[in-house]
Design an enzyme around this catalytic site. Structure first.
Site, PDB file in Angstrom:
ATOM      1  N   HIS A  69     -31.476-111.035 -13.217  1.00 38.11           N
ATOM      2  CA  HIS A  69     -31.573-110.283 -14.468  1.00 38.11           C
ATOM      3  C   HIS A  69     -30.340-110.547 -15.332  1.00 38.11           C
ATOM      4  CE1 HIS A  69     -33.272-106.570 -16.592  1.00 38.11           C
ATOM      5  NE2 HIS A  69     -32.212-106.940 -17.300  1.00 38.11           N
ATOM      6  N   GLU A 119     -34.590 -97.193 -17.352  1.00 41.12           N
ATOM      7  CA  GLU A 119     -33.185 -97.364 -17.723  1.00 41.12           C
ATOM      8  C   GLU A 119     -32.830 -96.186 -18.633  1.00 41.12           C
ATOM      9  OE1 GLU A 119     -32.374-100.879 -20.059  1.00 41.12           O
ATOM     10  OE2 GLU A 119     -30.225-100.836 -19.619  1.00 41.12           O
TER      11      GLU A 119
HETATM   12 ZN   LIG Z   1     -31.828-106.194 -19.216  1.00 41.69          ZN
END
Ligand SMILES: [Zn+2]
Length: 362
Positions: free
Chosen positions: A34, A223
């Protein structure tokens, strides 16, 4: 399991330990699933290219520009994403996109990464450069291929859809991206503002791609948005990997879903603290998830924006989050399992890790 790592002592205090461990992990073979291409452009490279290309900038002061393109404290995700408006000015033509892809990969190889998945929105690059999305994709593939020829690293590319484009535009862009499946693009992602543009809106785009199985599907979720976004990404969009997933634990049923489906979470400790997905390193769920049978990996997200490297994230996991080097090592094997790459590449990566850890650990 391996024994203690040379140079590491659990008796060290956090700062000393962080620095010593950074040195240890710099020597490790590392894997990043990522990492955003724009967020990984070293500032000096960005500055050199904007000067060469005569890009009009909001300031002539490199120190000021560097400050506006980096994060050191805690911010919300929207502030974090704003840094990219400035970064993106560097994409002035296809040649620049090719060169930056090359340089970001060369930088990762110098950092000891043996495998990298690099993601970006080809549409954003294309808009900045005034070229088509297909031309932007081809420039990144060409930059990747040139970098692979001269560096000891394997790289797969993940094309992302920016949520802010809206569903209709994303649908059209996804078709262009899907045309590059098996021709340089390995995966697809949903990027950007999770709160105002929920993942479930984009299910009609991702579901058919999941059924076709031509691209790996990873979705940014959990997130800034809730545990439900993680469940939506898995159940409605067909994600086998989740970008971050920090907030999955807010709903035990979602955490159970992640575990039962074998979904891999791409966690990015420093970025997750900076965007306040979690309050601090010692509240980050990475070690809990790992010990609870959730498949977790440790990644950098936007190393230049966050002013870190991947060794720093491994060191942080150990010094500030309480993961042993053996547990960090285990996440590398999880990353190989979850990688959007060919089985023979995975076997080669496992052999590389096996060989390194056979000699590095006592
Ligand atoms: Zn990201």
């Amino acid at each position: 399991m391996p024994g203690p790592i040379l140079g590491y002592s659990s008796a060290m205090d956090a700062d000393d330990s962080l620095e010593a461990l950074h040195g240890v992990y710099q020597r490790w073979p590392k894997i990043d699933l990522h990492r955003h291409l724009p967020g990984a452009i070293p500032f000096d490279t960005w500055w050199r290219i904007v000067r060469e290309k005569g890009v009009t900038l909001p300031s002539d002061d490199p120190a000021e520009l560097r400050r506006r393109m980096s994060i050191s404290g805690k911010h919300d995700l929207k502030t974090f994403l704003k840094c990219f408006d400035l970064v993106d000015l560097v994409y002035v033509d296809a040649e620049t996109i090719e060169q930056l892809t090359y340089e970001v990969i060369a930088d990762a190889a110098r950092d000891g990464l043996i495998y990298l998945e690099l993601r970006y929105s080809p549409t954003r690059m294309a808009a900045s450069a005034g070229i088509s999305t297909a031309a932007a994709l081809e420039a990144t593939i060409a930059g990747r291929d040139r970098a692979l020829a001269g560096h000891d690293i394997t790289v797969e590319l993940i094309a992302g859809l920016s949520r802010e484009m809206g569903v209709e535009r994303c649908t059209a862009e996804a078709k262009v991206i899907a045309g590059y499946a098996g021709r340089g693009i390995a995966g697809i992602d949903l990027l950007g503002n999770e709160i105002d543009y929920p993942a479930s809106w984009y299910a009609p785009i991702f579901r058919p791609l999941a059924e076709e199985g031509i691209l790996g599907i990873t979705i940014h979720a959990g997130e800034s948005s809730s545990a439900q976004s993680v469940a939506d990404a898995i159940l409605e969009l067909g994600a086998t990997r989740i970008g971050h997933g920090v907030r999955a634990e807010e709903d035990p049923a979602v955490l159970a879903l992640v575990r039962e489906r074998g979904v891999t979470l791409e966690m990015c400790p420093t970025s997750n603290v900076q965007t306040q997905a979690t309050a601090d390193y010692d509240t980050h769920p990475l070690p809990r998830y790992h010990r609870d049978g959730i498949r977790v990996t440790i990644n950098s997200d936007d190393p230049s924006i966050s002013q870190i490297d991947l060794a720093h994230e491994y060191a942080t996991a150990t010094a500030l989050m309480g993961m042993s080097p053996a547990e960090v090592q285990a996440t590398l094997y999880t990353a190989v399992e979850a990688a959007f790459t060919a089985e023979e590449t995975k076997e080669r990566l496992r052999a590389h890790l096996d060989q390194f850890f056979a000699t590095e650990t006592a």
